[in-house]
Design a protein around this motif. Structure first.
Motif, PDB file in Angstrom:
ATOM      1  N   GLU A  79      47.291  14.692  13.455  1.00 50.24           N
ATOM      2  CA  GLU A  79      46.287  13.674  13.299  1.00 50.24           C
ATOM      3  C   GLU A  79      46.415  12.450  12.066  1.00 50.24           C
ATOM      4  OE1 GLU A  79      42.506  15.631  13.246  1.00 50.24           O
ATOM      5  OE2 GLU A  79      43.010  16.576  15.064  1.00 50.24           O
ATOM      6  N   GLN A  80      47.686  13.543  11.391  1.00 48.65           N
ATOM      7  CA  GLN A  80      47.821  12.067  10.139  1.00 48.65           C
ATOM      8  C   GLN A  80      48.233  11.163  10.421  1.00 48.65           C
ATOM      9  OE1 GLN A  80      47.200  14.200   6.589  1.00 48.65           O
ATOM     10  NE2 GLN A  80      47.057  12.021   6.513  1.00 48.65           N
ATOM     11  N   PRO A  81      49.184  10.696  11.577  1.00 44.55           N
ATOM     12  CA  PRO A  81      49.632   9.663  11.391  1.00 44.55           C
ATOM     13  C   PRO A  81      48.059   8.459  11.900  1.00 44.55           C
ATOM     14  CG  PRO A  81      50.934  10.194  12.102  1.00 44.55           C
ATOM     15  CD  PRO A  81      49.674  11.726  11.697  1.00 44.55           C
ATOM     16  N   GLU A  82      47.238   9.428  12.785  1.00 46.31           N
ATOM     17  CA  GLU A  82      45.811   8.316  12.630  1.00 46.31           C
ATOM     18  C   GLU A  82      44.851   8.517  11.935  1.00 46.31           C
ATOM     19  OE1 GLU A  82      41.865   9.543  15.145  1.00 46.31           O
ATOM     20  OE2 GLU A  82      44.244  10.357  16.945  1.00 46.31           O
ATOM     21  N   LYS A  83      44.487   9.545  10.846  1.00 45.31           N
ATOM     22  CA  LYS A  83      43.941   9.497   9.608  1.00 45.31           C
ATOM     23  C   LYS A  83      44.641   8.361   8.932  1.00 45.31           C
ATOM     24  CE  LYS A  83      42.710  13.932   9.426  1.00 45.31           C
ATOM     25  NZ  LYS A  83      42.374  15.308   8.636  1.00 45.31           N
ATOM     26  N   ASP A  84      45.938   7.912   8.497  1.00 44.60           N
ATOM     27  CA  ASP A  84      46.475   7.595   8.103  1.00 44.60           C
ATOM     28  C   ASP A  84      46.129   5.811   8.282  1.00 44.60           C
ATOM     29  OD1 ASP A  84      47.522   8.984   6.160  1.00 44.60           O
ATOM     30  OD2 ASP A  84      49.338   8.783   7.251  1.00 44.60           O
ATOM     31  N   ALA A  85      46.133   5.568   9.566  1.00 47.02           N
ATOM     32  CA  ALA A  85      46.369   4.232  10.426  1.00 47.02           C
ATOM     33  C   ALA A  85      44.562   4.027   9.444  1.00 47.02           C
ATOM     34  CB  ALA A  85      45.739   4.321  11.481  1.00 47.02           C
ATOM     35  N   GLN A  86      43.298   4.986  10.232  1.00 47.02           N
ATOM     36  CA  GLN A  86      42.037   4.300   9.755  1.00 47.02           C
ATOM     37  C   GLN A  86      42.023   4.219   8.135  1.00 47.02           C
ATOM     38  OE1 GLN A  86      40.205   8.167  10.637  1.00 47.02           O
ATOM     39  NE2 GLN A  86      40.166   7.200  12.966  1.00 47.02           N
ATOM     40  N   ARG A  87      42.500   4.812   7.275  1.00 47.77           N
ATOM     41  CA  ARG A  87      42.550   5.041   6.283  1.00 47.77           C
ATOM     42  C   ARG A  87      42.650   3.216   5.947  1.00 47.77           C
ATOM     43  NH1 ARG A  87      44.804   8.165   0.325  1.00 47.77           N
ATOM     44  NH2 ARG A  87      45.546   7.188  -0.295  1.00 47.77           N
ATOM     45  N   ALA A  88      43.832   2.959   5.869  1.00 47.85           N
ATOM     46  CA  ALA A  88      44.734   1.666   5.891  1.00 47.85           C
ATOM     47  C   ALA A  88      43.842  -0.042   6.515  1.00 47.85           C
ATOM     48  CB  ALA A  88      46.115   1.566   6.369  1.00 47.85           C
ATOM     49  N   GLU A  89      43.056   0.504   7.681  1.00 53.19           N
ATOM     50  CA  GLU A  89      41.937  -0.534   8.079  1.00 53.19           C
ATOM     51  C   GLU A  89      40.959  -0.497   6.702  1.00 53.19           C
ATOM     52  OE1 GLU A  89      39.046  -0.727  12.074  1.00 53.19           O
ATOM     53  OE2 GLU A  89      40.877   0.156  12.137  1.00 53.19           O
ATOM     54  N   GLU A  90      40.534   0.706   6.676  1.00 54.08           N
ATOM     55  CA  GLU A  90      39.260   1.055   5.760  1.00 54.08           C
ATOM     56  C   GLU A  90      39.420  -0.115   3.926  1.00 54.08           C
ATOM     57  OE1 GLU A  90      36.664   4.090   4.816  1.00 54.08           O
ATOM     58  OE2 GLU A  90      37.668   4.681   7.280  1.00 54.08           O
ATOM     59  N   LEU A  91      40.667  -0.171   4.104  1.00 52.11           N
ATOM     60  CA  LEU A  91      41.362  -0.588   2.873  1.00 52.11           C
ATOM     61  C   LEU A  91      41.580  -1.639   2.757  1.00 52.11           C
ATOM     62  CD1 LEU A  91      43.164   2.321   1.010  1.00 52.11           C
ATOM     63  CD2 LEU A  91      41.234   1.679   0.220  1.00 52.11           C
TER      64      LEU A  91
END
Length: 123
Positions: A79-91
């Motif tokens: 799930e890490q790629p999805e988590k990274d994408a969500q993190r980037a979106e929030e930032l």
């Protein structure tokens, strides 16, 4: 707010504890890139492991709202790629631009990484 550069809220104290540990134990790629980012060598000031929102990015230039993340192999798993994408979106919603590089890019193609960072700084 403890510091004028504090960019997080409720979880700041806990996250700052983790950030201090991360600064003490950088990955090889983080250590290599930091030698080029520290001291304003690229014309701007970067911080290592600075708390932003509920995250601890590897490097951040607050004046340019630029975050640089160095990804190890686990960033491609599960799930890490999805988590990274969500993190980037929030930032991104908070005004930050996120640049991601792999450990291998930093260690084997450092000129490419530095050029990409410099290009973003100039924009």
């Amino acid at each position: 707010m403890r510091h004028k550069y504090q960019t997080s809220s409720v979880n700041y104290t806990l996250l700052e504890t983790y950030a201090v540990e991360n600064r003490k134990n950088p990955t090889e790629a983080e250590r290599v890139l930091w030698t080029y980012l520290k001291g304003g060598q690229l014309g701007v000031h970067f911080r290592r492991q600075h708390v932003i929102l509920d995250y601890i990015p590897d490097f951040v230039c607050l004046s340019k709202q630029l975050i640089i993340e160095i990804d190890g192999g686990y960033h491609l798993e599960g799930e890490q790629p999805e988590k990274d994408a969500q993190r980037a979106e929030e930032l991104s919603k908070s005004g930050f631009k996120v640049l991601r590089f792999t450990n291998e890019e930093v260690l084997c193609n450092l000129d490419f990484v530095l050029e990409a960072i410099s290009k973003e700084i100039k924009q």
